[in-house]
Structure formats: structure tokens, C-alpha cells
Scaffold this active site. Sequence first.
Site, PDB file in Angstrom:
ATOM      1  N   HIS A  76       0.829  -1.220   0.000  1.00 34.04           N
ATOM      2  CA  HIS A  76       0.000   0.000   0.000  1.00 34.04           C
ATOM      3  C   HIS A  76       0.857   1.260   0.000  1.00 34.04           C
ATOM      4  O   HIS A  76       0.451   2.282  -0.556  1.00 34.04           O
ATOM      5  CB  HIS A  76      -0.958   0.002   1.203  1.00 34.04           C
ATOM      6  CG  HIS A  76      -2.183  -0.836   0.996  1.00 34.04           C
ATOM      7  ND1 HIS A  76      -3.452  -0.392   1.271  1.00 34.04           N
ATOM      8  CD2 HIS A  76      -2.324  -2.099   0.524  1.00 34.04           C
ATOM      9  CE1 HIS A  76      -4.333  -1.344   0.980  1.00 34.04           C
ATOM     10  NE2 HIS A  76      -3.675  -2.401   0.538  1.00 34.04           N
ATOM     11  N   ASP A  77       2.018   1.188   0.625  1.00 38.95           N
ATOM     12  CA  ASP A  77       2.916   2.337   0.568  1.00 38.95           C
ATOM     13  C   ASP A  77       3.355   2.587  -0.872  1.00 38.95           C
ATOM     14  O   ASP A  77       3.232   3.697  -1.397  1.00 38.95           O
ATOM     15  CB  ASP A  77       4.134   2.111   1.467  1.00 38.95           C
ATOM     16  CG  ASP A  77       5.087   3.309   1.434  1.00 38.95           C
ATOM     17  OD1 ASP A  77       4.598   4.441   1.219  1.00 38.95           O
ATOM     18  OD2 ASP A  77       6.300   3.111   1.614  1.00 38.95           O
ATOM     19  N   GLY A  82       4.601   6.059  -4.738  1.00 35.62           N
ATOM     20  CA  GLY A  82       5.832   5.277  -4.638  1.00 35.62           C
ATOM     21  C   GLY A  82       6.161   4.915  -3.198  1.00 35.62           C
ATOM     22  O   GLY A  82       5.427   5.260  -2.269  1.00 35.62           O
ATOM     23  N   SER A  86       4.558   7.111   2.833  1.00 34.36           N
ATOM     24  CA  SER A  86       3.397   8.007   2.970  1.00 34.36           C
ATOM     25  C   SER A  86       2.256   7.314   3.709  1.00 34.36           C
ATOM     26  O   SER A  86       1.431   7.978   4.336  1.00 34.36           O
ATOM     27  CB  SER A  86       2.930   8.494   1.595  1.00 34.36           C
ATOM     28  OG  SER A  86       2.709   7.404   0.727  1.00 34.36           O
ATOM     29  N   PRO A 172      -5.738  -0.814  -5.828  1.00 35.80           N
ATOM     30  CA  PRO A 172      -6.697  -1.631  -6.569  1.00 35.80           C
ATOM     31  C   PRO A 172      -7.721  -2.277  -5.632  1.00 35.80           C
ATOM     32  O   PRO A 172      -7.391  -2.657  -4.516  1.00 35.80           O
ATOM     33  CB  PRO A 172      -5.831  -2.689  -7.260  1.00 35.80           C
ATOM     34  CG  PRO A 172      -4.490  -2.610  -6.639  1.00 35.80           C
ATOM     35  CD  PRO A 172      -4.352  -1.268  -6.004  1.00 35.80           C
ATOM     36  N   ASP A 261       3.505 -19.187   0.886  1.00 36.06           N
ATOM     37  CA  ASP A 261       3.970 -20.245  -0.022  1.00 36.06           C
ATOM     38  C   ASP A 261       3.118 -20.257  -1.280  1.00 36.06           C
ATOM     39  O   ASP A 261       2.319 -19.341  -1.516  1.00 36.06           O
ATOM     40  CB  ASP A 261       3.959 -21.601   0.702  1.00 36.06           C
ATOM     41  CG  ASP A 261       2.551 -22.042   1.073  1.00 36.06           C
ATOM     42  OD1 ASP A 261       1.573 -21.350   0.699  1.00 36.06           O
ATOM     43  OD2 ASP A 261       2.408 -23.083   1.738  1.00 36.06           O
TER      44      ASP A 261
HETATM   45  C1  HEM Z   1      -3.591  -7.345  -7.150  1.00 35.49           C
HETATM   46  C2  HEM Z   1      -4.274  -6.448  -6.509  1.00 35.49           C
HETATM   47  C3  HEM Z   1      -4.606  -6.587  -5.055  1.00 35.49           C
HETATM   48  C4  HEM Z   1      -5.831  -6.424  -4.511  1.00 35.49           C
HETATM   49  C5  HEM Z   1      -7.117  -6.083  -5.250  1.00 35.49           C
HETATM   50  C6  HEM Z   1      -5.703  -6.678  -3.110  1.00 35.49           C
HETATM   51  C7  HEM Z   1      -6.746  -6.620  -2.208  1.00 35.49           C
HETATM   52  C8  HEM Z   1      -6.677  -7.073  -0.911  1.00 35.49           C
HETATM   53  C9  HEM Z   1      -7.793  -7.133  -0.010  1.00 35.49           C
HETATM   54  C10 HEM Z   1      -9.211  -6.664  -0.326  1.00 35.49           C
HETATM   55  C11 HEM Z   1      -7.358  -7.698   1.132  1.00 35.49           C
HETATM   56  C12 HEM Z   1      -8.180  -7.991   2.382  1.00 35.49           C
HETATM   57  C13 HEM Z   1      -8.231  -6.798   3.286  1.00 35.49           C
HETATM   58  C14 HEM Z   1      -9.191  -7.068   4.426  1.00 35.49           C
HETATM   59  O1  HEM Z   1     -10.379  -7.229   4.144  1.00 35.49           O
HETATM   60  O2  HEM Z   1      -8.750  -7.121   5.592  1.00 35.49           O
HETATM   61  C15 HEM Z   1      -5.957  -7.978   0.976  1.00 35.49           C
HETATM   62  C16 HEM Z   1      -5.157  -8.560   1.936  1.00 35.49           C
HETATM   63  C17 HEM Z   1      -3.801  -8.723   1.802  1.00 35.49           C
HETATM   64  N1  HEM Z   1      -3.030  -8.306   0.734  1.00 35.49           N
HETATM   65 FE1  HEM Z   1      -3.719  -7.683  -1.049  1.00 35.49          FE
HETATM   66  N2  HEM Z   1      -4.407  -6.989  -2.817  1.00 35.49           N
HETATM   67  C18 HEM Z   1      -3.702  -6.935  -3.982  1.00 35.49           C
HETATM   68  C19 HEM Z   1      -2.343  -7.138  -4.120  1.00 35.49           C
HETATM   69  C20 HEM Z   1      -1.480  -7.365  -3.062  1.00 35.49           C
HETATM   70  C21 HEM Z   1      -0.046  -7.327  -3.162  1.00 35.49           C
HETATM   71  C22 HEM Z   1       0.737  -6.987  -4.418  1.00 35.49           C
HETATM   72  C23 HEM Z   1       0.436  -7.639  -1.923  1.00 35.49           C
HETATM   73  C24 HEM Z   1       1.843  -7.721  -1.447  1.00 35.49           C
HETATM   74  C25 HEM Z   1       2.872  -8.003  -2.206  1.00 35.49           C
HETATM   75  C26 HEM Z   1      -0.711  -7.894  -1.072  1.00 35.49           C
HETATM   76  C27 HEM Z   1      -0.654  -8.321   0.228  1.00 35.49           C
HETATM   77  C28 HEM Z   1      -1.740  -8.614   1.014  1.00 35.49           C
HETATM   78  C29 HEM Z   1      -1.650  -9.301   2.288  1.00 35.49           C
HETATM   79  C30 HEM Z   1      -0.407  -9.862   2.925  1.00 35.49           C
HETATM   80  C31 HEM Z   1      -2.954  -9.361   2.795  1.00 35.49           C
HETATM   81  C32 HEM Z   1      -3.389  -9.949   4.143  1.00 35.49           C
HETATM   82  C33 HEM Z   1      -3.310  -8.844   5.182  1.00 35.49           C
HETATM   83  C34 HEM Z   1      -3.636  -9.262   6.599  1.00 35.49           C
HETATM   84  O3  HEM Z   1      -3.688 -10.443   6.920  1.00 35.49           O
HETATM   85  O4  HEM Z   1      -3.847  -8.356   7.395  1.00 35.49           O
HETATM   86  N3  HEM Z   1      -1.849  -7.691  -1.797  1.00 35.49           N
HETATM   87  N4  HEM Z   1      -5.563  -7.575  -0.267  1.00 35.49           N
HETATM   88  C1  LIG Z   2      -3.184   3.736 -11.794  1.00 33.16           C
HETATM   89  C2  LIG Z   2      -4.424   2.966 -11.855  1.00 33.16           C
HETATM   90  O1  LIG Z   2      -4.737   2.353 -12.864  1.00 33.16           O
HETATM   91  N1  LIG Z   2      -5.169   2.983 -10.778  1.00 33.16           N
HETATM   92  C3  LIG Z   2      -6.432   2.311 -10.710  1.00 33.16           C
HETATM   93  C4  LIG Z   2      -6.323   1.094  -9.855  1.00 33.16           C
HETATM   94  O2  LIG Z   2      -7.609   0.538  -9.682  1.00 33.16           O
HETATM   95  C5  LIG Z   2      -8.568   1.400  -9.118  1.00 33.16           C
HETATM   96  C6  LIG Z   2      -9.897   0.667  -8.994  1.00 33.16           C
HETATM   97  O3  LIG Z   2      -9.751  -0.581  -8.515  1.00 33.16           O
HETATM   98  C7  LIG Z   2      -8.763   2.609 -10.000  1.00 33.16           C
HETATM   99  O4  LIG Z   2      -9.679   3.476  -9.404  1.00 33.16           O
HETATM  100  C8  LIG Z   2      -7.428   3.278 -10.162  1.00 33.16           C
HETATM  101  O5  LIG Z   2      -7.567   4.368 -11.016  1.00 33.16           O
END
Ligand code: HEM
Ligand SMILES: CC(=O)N[C@H]1CO[C@H](CO)[C@@H](O)[C@@H]1O
Length: 345
Positions: A76-77, A82, A86, A172, A261
Site C-alpha cells: 500500500h505504501d 511510490g 506516505s 486496486p 507459499d
Molecule cells: C492485485 C491487486 C490486489 C488487490 C485487489 C488486493 C486486495 C486485498 C484485499 C481486499 C485484502 C483484504 C483486506 C481485508 O479485508 O482485511 C488484501 C489482503 C492482503 N493483501 Fe492484497 N491486494 C492486492 C495485491 C497485493 C499485493 C501486491 C500484496 C503484497 C505483495 C498484497 C498483500 C496482502 C496481504 C499480505 C494481505 C493480508 C493482510 C492481513 O492479513 O492483514 N496484496 N488484499
Molecule cells: C493507476 C491505476 O490504474 N489505478 C487504478 C487502480 O484501480 C482502481 C480501482 O480498482 C482505479 O480506481 C485506479 O484508477
Amino acid sequence: MSKGVISTAGGGWLLQLLVVVLAAGLQAAVLCGAELQYGFYNTSCPLAEALVRKTVSDAFAEDGRVAAGLVRLHFHDCFVRGCDASILIDSTIHNVAEKDAVPSQTLHGYDVIDAAKAAVEAVCPGVVSCADILAFAARESAALAGNITYDVPAGRLDGTVSRAVEADLGIPSADSDLAQLIQNFTFWGLSPEDLVTLSGAHSFGVAHCPAFADRLYNFSSSSQADPTLSPAYAALLRGACPEEGSEGAVWLDLVTPEVLDNKYYAGLVLGLGLLHSDQELMAEANLRAAVEENARNRGWWAAKFAQAMVRMGSIQVQTAGEGEVRANCRLVNSSIFPRRPAASS
Ligand code: HEM
Ligand SMILES: CC(=O)N[C@H]1CO[C@H](CO)[C@@H](O)[C@@H]1O
Ligand SMILES: *[C@@H]1O[C@H](CO)[C@@H](O)[C@H](O)[C@H]1NC(C)=O
Ligand SMILES: *[C@@H]1O[C@H](CO)[C@@H](O)[C@H](O)[C@H]1NC(C)=O
Ligand SMILES: *[C@@H]1O[C@H](CO)[C@@H](O)[C@H](O)[C@H]1NC(C)=O
Ligand SMILES: *[C@@H]1O[C@H](CO)[C@@H](O)[C@H](O)[C@H]1NC(C)=O
């Protein structure tokens, strides 16, 4: 300097000029470009990475869930302004910060970053940025929860701006379809393959019912649940989230919920992707093939994950100029030390 080049007429001069111009351009790119360095704190704070490791592993021993929290915080950061920490800035009466945006509501692990920062400040005040500490902490989390180890290049500066609206728009959403996800990742210089690889972070941690309940109830006129969801899994999830407004949490990966994993990918193949955005990775042939490959081979995926985390951790980093090294990760301009000087020339 060869006399031959200088005395060569016409084309030789042009060629030499071209070489000089190209070299100058390259040098400028290196100086202006934000290049992170491995071992950035070798001399300025040699204990930095070890102190972050100790803090994160102590927190992990208390509560294993912090690992997923820290990896998600880093994501998220990096996906807003970037990797500039933040996400760590607190709101003030003048400003609603990223951490108070809708997608940030379930983020956690801020206290671990504060503890790591305090440990580092105690030995080398004003030197190690919060953005680097977050990148190191995510790496330690991957090691603790997944035995995935990698070096993290550093030298990030902390930003001075954090706006909730940017996280609301930029992070996203779980409802995104594949095209939106690819667009999001492409915007940050990450490939569709990186999207597949990094989504493997959903192999640990939880999601709360609001992130996926729309897949369980009144999905369409012809189907109560999302048809890409395994029916047995949908029934299980309806038990965990008895109605659309439920607030409970469910493991993202049913098979090995606390281990980082490749079992997440095995789940996708079986229709066990919890979020719509997870299951979408199966919607296109090439990405589906990547999912299946990851599902077959843990080591193969883990190596790609490590590299993709380094790429994600390099998004729009600032290493000189505007940024600062915060003293308190929650507060802008909290350091009494001068800013890191801009790169020379
Ligand atoms: C591809 C787009 C992604 C979407 C739409 C997305 C969305 C989400 C959502 C909705 C949750 C659940 C939040 C909740 O309800 O508590 C979540 C959890 C999580 N996401 Fe993503 N995520 C994405 C990519 C990533 C990426 C790239 C990473 C890290 C490299 C990541 C790491 C995590 C982790 C570790 C959790 C679990 C957090 C916890 O247990 O507190 N996510 N994500
Ligand atoms: C940069 C970019 O494409 N951001 C988009 C990521 O996805 C959300 C919705 O899930 C869009 O609102 C953003 O514009
Ligand atoms: C820090 O030390 C390591 C190990 O000696 C070395 O590989 C790395 O290049 C060094 N980094 C810097 C910025 O000095
Ligand atoms: C961790 O990974 C290394 C190789 O990267 C391997 O040698 C070791 O056995 C693994 N440890 C565990 C506990 O899986
Ligand atoms: C599903 O839709 C029906 C009819 O629109 C409505 O009565 C019902 O409350 C909805 N169920 C949920 C769980 O939202
Ligand atoms: C922080 O300091 C910079 C540079 O002095 C300044 O431009 C900025 O407005 C300050 N921000 C806050 C929130 O105090």
C-alpha cells in the site's frame, strides 16, 4: 586518448561527439535517477537491517499475523506516491492521510514499524528512512512466514505528503477485473507476470467479509454465488459471513493460511480464490499458465516473488532532493537533522 580518433576526419568526429553525448546522457540518468543501493547503510548505520530483523521477529513470535500485515503495508505504501512511507503518516487537523482511506482500514503493523524505527534511531539518529525500514520489515516477514530470503536495496527518502483520496483512488480494489489489475500494475512499471507473482502474497493473512461478500449473495440473476467460486467453498464462506453486512475475517489461503507459499496458486486452480481479483488471474491463458506453474513449484515462485518484491519496493523512490528522513514515522518534518543532500551536479 588516441591520436587516431582526433585526427580522423568527418565521421570520426561525429562518432566521438555521439559517444560523448551518449555518455553524458547516461551519467545524467544515473545522477538524477533514483538508484537504490544494496548495503546502503553499511557505514552510516551498519546495524539498521539487523535491528529491523530483531524487532520484526520479536513481534512475529508474539503474533504471527504481523507478517502479512507488514507485507501488505509495504504494498500500500508503494502503490501511492511510490515507496515513500506516505502510508505511515498520521492524519492531522489539516490533512486526512492515506491511513484513513477506505482501503487502509484493515492495515496493521504500524506499531512494529514504530518499534523498529525507535531501535534504529537509538543507535543512528536521523539516518535510516521509514520507507527503508518498511521495505526491510516486509522482507523479514517473508523470511519468517515463508522462508523467502532476499537482499533489499535501500536509500529511499520519506515523502512529506499523504492524502487519503489518493489511496482511495489508487489502491486496486478486490472487485477489479483482470484488465483493471493489469492497468494498475502497468502504471507502476510492473508487468502482468509481476501481478501474478505478487498476488501470491495472498497466500497468508486474512480478508474481511466486505471484501468478498458480493460474491456470495445475489451475485447475478441466474446465480446466487459467483460461478467461478467453488460451490463448497461458497457455502463455507456464507457460514463465515452470514449476510452481506458481516464483519468477520477469513484466511485468504485455505490450505496453508499462515505460510507464505505457493498453495494460494493451487487454490486458484480449484476455484478457491477468495477475492474476485484473485480468481481473475485465471481469466487469461498466459496468466493461467503462470498460476499453474507457480502451483507446481514453490521454489520457482519464491524466487520470482523475491525479485518482484524488490521491483515493487523500487517504485518511484526518491533518493535525493525533496524527501526527508523522518524521526517519527507518523510525523512529517519531525527530524532535527538536515535533509540528505541532493546528489552532486
Ligand atoms: C492485485 C491487486 C490486489 C488487490 C485487489 C488486493 C486486495 C486485498 C484485499 C481486499 C485484502 C483484504 C483486506 C481485508 O479485508 O482485511 C488484501 C489482503 C492482503 N493483501 Fe492484497 N491486494 C492486492 C495485491 C497485493 C499485493 C501486491 C500484496 C503484497 C505483495 C498484497 C498483500 C496482502 C496481504 C499480505 C494481505 C493480508 C493482510 C492481513 O492479513 O492483514 N496484496 N488484499
Ligand atoms: C493507476 C491505476 O490504474 N489505478 C487504478 C487502480 O484501480 C482502481 C480501482 O480498482 C482505479 O480506481 C485506479 O484508477
Ligand atoms: C555494503 O557491503 C556489502 C558487503 O560487503 C557490499 O556487497 C555492498 O556493495 C556494500 N554497499 C555499499 C553501498 O557500500
Ligand atoms: C529454507 O530455504 C532454504 C533454501 O532457500 C532451504 O535450504 C531450507 O531447508 C529451508 N528451510 C525450511 C525450514 O524450509
Ligand atoms: C438479495 O436480493 C433480494 C431481492 O432483491 C433481497 O430481498 C435480499 O435481501 C438480498 N439478499 C442479500 C443478502 O442482500
Ligand atoms: C515540511 O517541510 C517542508 C520543507 O521545509 C515544507 O515545504 C512542508 O510544507 C512541511 N510540511 C509540513 C506538513 O509541515
